[in-house]
Design a protein around this motif. Sequence first.
Motif, PDB file in Angstrom:
ATOM      1  N   LEU A 245       0.843  -1.186   0.000  1.00 40.27           N
ATOM      2  CA  LEU A 245       0.000   0.000   0.000  1.00 40.27           C
ATOM      3  C   LEU A 245       0.883   1.242   0.000  1.00 40.27           C
ATOM      4  N   GLU A 246       0.703   2.102  -1.000  1.00 42.51           N
ATOM      5  CA  GLU A 246       1.478   3.341  -1.042  1.00 42.51           C
ATOM      6  C   GLU A 246       0.918   4.337  -0.029  1.00 42.51           C
ATOM      7  N   VAL A 247       1.792   4.870   0.799  1.00 49.01           N
ATOM      8  CA  VAL A 247       1.422   5.889   1.780  1.00 49.01           C
ATOM      9  C   VAL A 247       2.142   7.174   1.412  1.00 49.01           C
ATOM     10  N   ILE A 248       1.374   8.243   1.246  1.00 49.77           N
ATOM     11  CA  ILE A 248       1.937   9.527   0.822  1.00 49.77           C
ATOM     12  C   ILE A 248       1.887  10.518   1.984  1.00 49.77           C
ATOM     13  N   PRO A 249       3.016  11.011   2.463  1.00 49.63           N
ATOM     14  CA  PRO A 249       3.007  12.041   3.510  1.00 49.63           C
ATOM     15  C   PRO A 249       2.350  13.326   3.010  1.00 49.63           C
ATOM     16  N   LEU A 250       1.593  13.963   3.888  1.00 49.58           N
ATOM     17  CA  LEU A 250       0.922  15.228   3.576  1.00 49.58           C
ATOM     18  C   LEU A 250       1.484  16.304   4.505  1.00 49.58           C
ATOM     19  N   PRO A 251       2.497  17.043   4.076  1.00 50.08           N
ATOM     20  CA  PRO A 251       3.113  18.058   4.947  1.00 50.08           C
ATOM     21  C   PRO A 251       2.134  19.200   5.229  1.00 50.08           C
ATOM     22  N   VAL A 252       1.997  19.542   6.505  1.00 48.45           N
ATOM     23  CA  VAL A 252       1.136  20.659   6.914  1.00 48.45           C
ATOM     24  C   VAL A 252       1.846  21.432   8.017  1.00 48.45           C
ATOM     25  N   TRP A 253       1.292  22.599   8.367  1.00 49.17           N
ATOM     26  CA  TRP A 253       1.801  23.383   9.492  1.00 49.17           C
ATOM     27  C   TRP A 253       0.927  23.124  10.708  1.00 49.17           C
ATOM     28  N   HIS A 254       1.581  22.923  11.844  1.00 50.26           N
ATOM     29  CA  HIS A 254       0.899  22.677  13.116  1.00 50.26           C
ATOM     30  C   HIS A 254       1.336  23.782  14.079  1.00 50.26           C
ATOM     31  N   GLY A 255       1.025  25.030  13.692  1.00 52.84           N
ATOM     32  CA  GLY A 255       1.545  26.208  14.375  1.00 52.84           C
ATOM     33  C   GLY A 255       2.587  26.864  13.485  1.00 52.84           C
ATOM     34  N   GLN A 256       2.854  28.124  13.723  1.00 55.60           N
ATOM     35  CA  GLN A 256       3.772  28.876  12.881  1.00 55.60           C
ATOM     36  C   GLN A 256       5.168  28.265  12.887  1.00 55.60           C
ATOM     37  N   GLY A 257       5.633  27.879  11.711  1.00 57.12           N
ATOM     38  CA  GLY A 257       6.976  27.332  11.567  1.00 57.12           C
ATOM     39  C   GLY A 257       7.156  25.909  12.063  1.00 57.12           C
ATOM     40  N   TYR A 258       6.063  25.238  12.478  1.00 55.96           N
ATOM     41  CA  TYR A 258       6.186  23.873  13.002  1.00 55.96           C
ATOM     42  C   TYR A 258       5.539  22.885  12.036  1.00 55.96           C
ATOM     43  N   ARG A 259       6.337  21.986  11.507  1.00 55.07           N
ATOM     44  CA  ARG A 259       5.907  21.037  10.486  1.00 55.07           C
ATOM     45  C   ARG A 259       5.333  19.776  11.125  1.00 55.07           C
ATOM     46  N   SER A 260       4.217  19.316  10.593  1.00 55.04           N
ATOM     47  CA  SER A 260       3.637  18.036  10.981  1.00 55.04           C
ATOM     48  C   SER A 260       3.257  17.299   9.708  1.00 55.04           C
ATOM     49  N   LEU A 261       2.880  16.033   9.831  1.00 50.09           N
ATOM     50  CA  LEU A 261       2.528  15.234   8.664  1.00 50.09           C
ATOM     51  C   LEU A 261       1.136  14.645   8.791  1.00 50.09           C
ATOM     52  N   GLY A 262       0.394  14.713   7.702  1.00 49.53           N
ATOM     53  CA  GLY A 262      -0.773  13.866   7.533  1.00 49.53           C
ATOM     54  C   GLY A 262      -0.362  12.734   6.616  1.00 49.53           C
ATOM     55  N   PHE A 263      -1.300  11.849   6.290  1.00 50.81           N
ATOM     56  CA  PHE A 263      -0.970  10.736   5.404  1.00 50.81           C
ATOM     57  C   PHE A 263      -2.131  10.462   4.460  1.00 50.81           C
ATOM     58  N   GLU A 280       1.686  23.549  -1.808  1.00 53.09           N
ATOM     59  CA  GLU A 280       2.124  22.351  -2.514  1.00 53.09           C
ATOM     60  C   GLU A 280       1.400  21.088  -2.043  1.00 53.09           C
ATOM     61  N   THR A 281       0.829  21.112  -0.840  1.00 53.35           N
ATOM     62  CA  THR A 281       0.146  19.927  -0.324  1.00 53.35           C
ATOM     63  C   THR A 281      -1.227  19.736  -0.965  1.00 53.35           C
ATOM     64  N   TYR A 282      -1.855  20.818  -1.429  1.00 51.46           N
ATOM     65  CA  TYR A 282      -3.179  20.686  -2.056  1.00 51.46           C
ATOM     66  C   TYR A 282      -3.136  19.757  -3.262  1.00 51.46           C
ATOM     67  N   LYS A 283      -2.023  19.755  -3.981  1.00 49.09           N
ATOM     68  CA  LYS A 283      -1.889  18.859  -5.131  1.00 49.09           C
ATOM     69  C   LYS A 283      -2.005  17.401  -4.692  1.00 49.09           C
ATOM     70  N   LEU A 284      -1.488  17.092  -3.508  1.00 52.38           N
ATOM     71  CA  LEU A 284      -1.536  15.727  -2.987  1.00 52.38           C
ATOM     72  C   LEU A 284      -2.923  15.350  -2.484  1.00 52.38           C
ATOM     73  N   LEU A 285      -3.798  16.343  -2.331  1.00 52.86           N
ATOM     74  CA  LEU A 285      -5.154  16.105  -1.827  1.00 52.86           C
ATOM     75  C   LEU A 285      -6.193  16.001  -2.943  1.00 52.86           C
ATOM     76  N   GLU A 286      -5.756  16.098  -4.185  1.00 50.21           N
ATOM     77  CA  GLU A 286      -6.701  16.034  -5.297  1.00 50.21           C
ATOM     78  C   GLU A 286      -7.362  14.658  -5.376  1.00 50.21           C
ATOM     79  N   ASP A 287      -8.634  14.653  -5.771  1.00 57.84           N
ATOM     80  CA  ASP A 287      -9.416  13.420  -5.935  1.00 57.84           C
ATOM     81  C   ASP A 287      -9.554  12.635  -4.623  1.00 57.84           C
TER      82      ASP A 287
END
Length: 365
Positions: A245-263, A280-287
């Motif tokens: 199963l391919e899992v694609i990380p979804l980089p997001v901000w979890h507060g100013q300057g703090y990186r977190s990941l969705g999947f 750039e993460t919106y492209k990964l959320l298409e469909d």
Amino acid sequence: MAGAGAGAGAIAALLRAAHVPPAPRARSIRGLAVARGLPPLVRATAAAIAPSSFCPYLPRLSSARSFSSSTSCSAGASLGGAVSTSPSEQEKQRQQSELIFLGTGTSEGIPRVSCLTNPSKTCTVCTKAAEPGNRNRRRNTSILLRHATPSGTANILIDAGKLRTIDAVIITHSHADAIGGLDCLRDWTNNVQPTIPIYVAERDYEVMKMTHYYLIDTSVVIPGAAVSALQFNIIKEEPFTVHNLEVIPLPVWHGQGYRSLGFRFGRVCYISDVSDIPKETYKLLEDCELLIMDALRPDRSSSTHFGLPRALEEVRKIKPKKTLFTGMMHLMDHEKVNNELAKLMETEGLDIQLSYDGLRVPVWL
């Protein structure tokens, strides 16, 4: 802090004010998990993964609509898949995957101890949550994907919990509610399996060198002491494979300057801790067909989490077929908020509900 009644009023006002046209439908690892608040979830795991006697896709709400009112309880009914009858389709049905929500609350959980022990004010949601079986009772945010493969079912755990076998752990971010349970994995490596691979971004690994130094440099451990046997692997924001199963990380901000990941797995997108989504993460959320997203409180966002108004804005932008909100605090009364969200199906064609601990959702991956 505003009470639950004021929060519900804010939701109603928000939904009345917002009206737009219906949205258009638009390295190999043996397993996946995220360590997040492990101890509070132990009590939930057995019940959450037990077989269900009712259609797992349709949560029973006393007065709010079901999550997928157009989906039948026939075998094979699931998100992204239709009921089928041919032998080949029946085989696919036997390999249907399933999402199980182990926790849908904040890092402190619901009910809050501070609310239950407050002698001068009654918190309606926390009082309800103290009742067994009430859907306002929420543990730390956690979701389990039981992924069906030709060789069996793979338990892919995102945001914590405990199972009999943990094939790997992936860290979303290095806040205490995301990595605090790593030490509890010693029960597994002492009694169930010899070691557990941990997959973590380098920025979070550097934090863990300070917060969990004894798990990373075991030479400092007192001889005879039991600690988790973990294998740390540095990951980047790139796709990886878990049980085919391919899992694609979804980089997001979890507060100013703090990186977190969705999947993202298949057309399911899971974002549990977010205050902003990079362009750039919106492209990964298409469909995306099923979006599971952070919605902390009914009236506004905090500096680190989406509130309901912003979460609804993002749903309209991402345009998933269905949405489940998670990570709710005690201002979010399950039944009241769902009753208000149900109106969005009528006015905008948006299929949105709050998730709850123990919710089971079949999915095709």
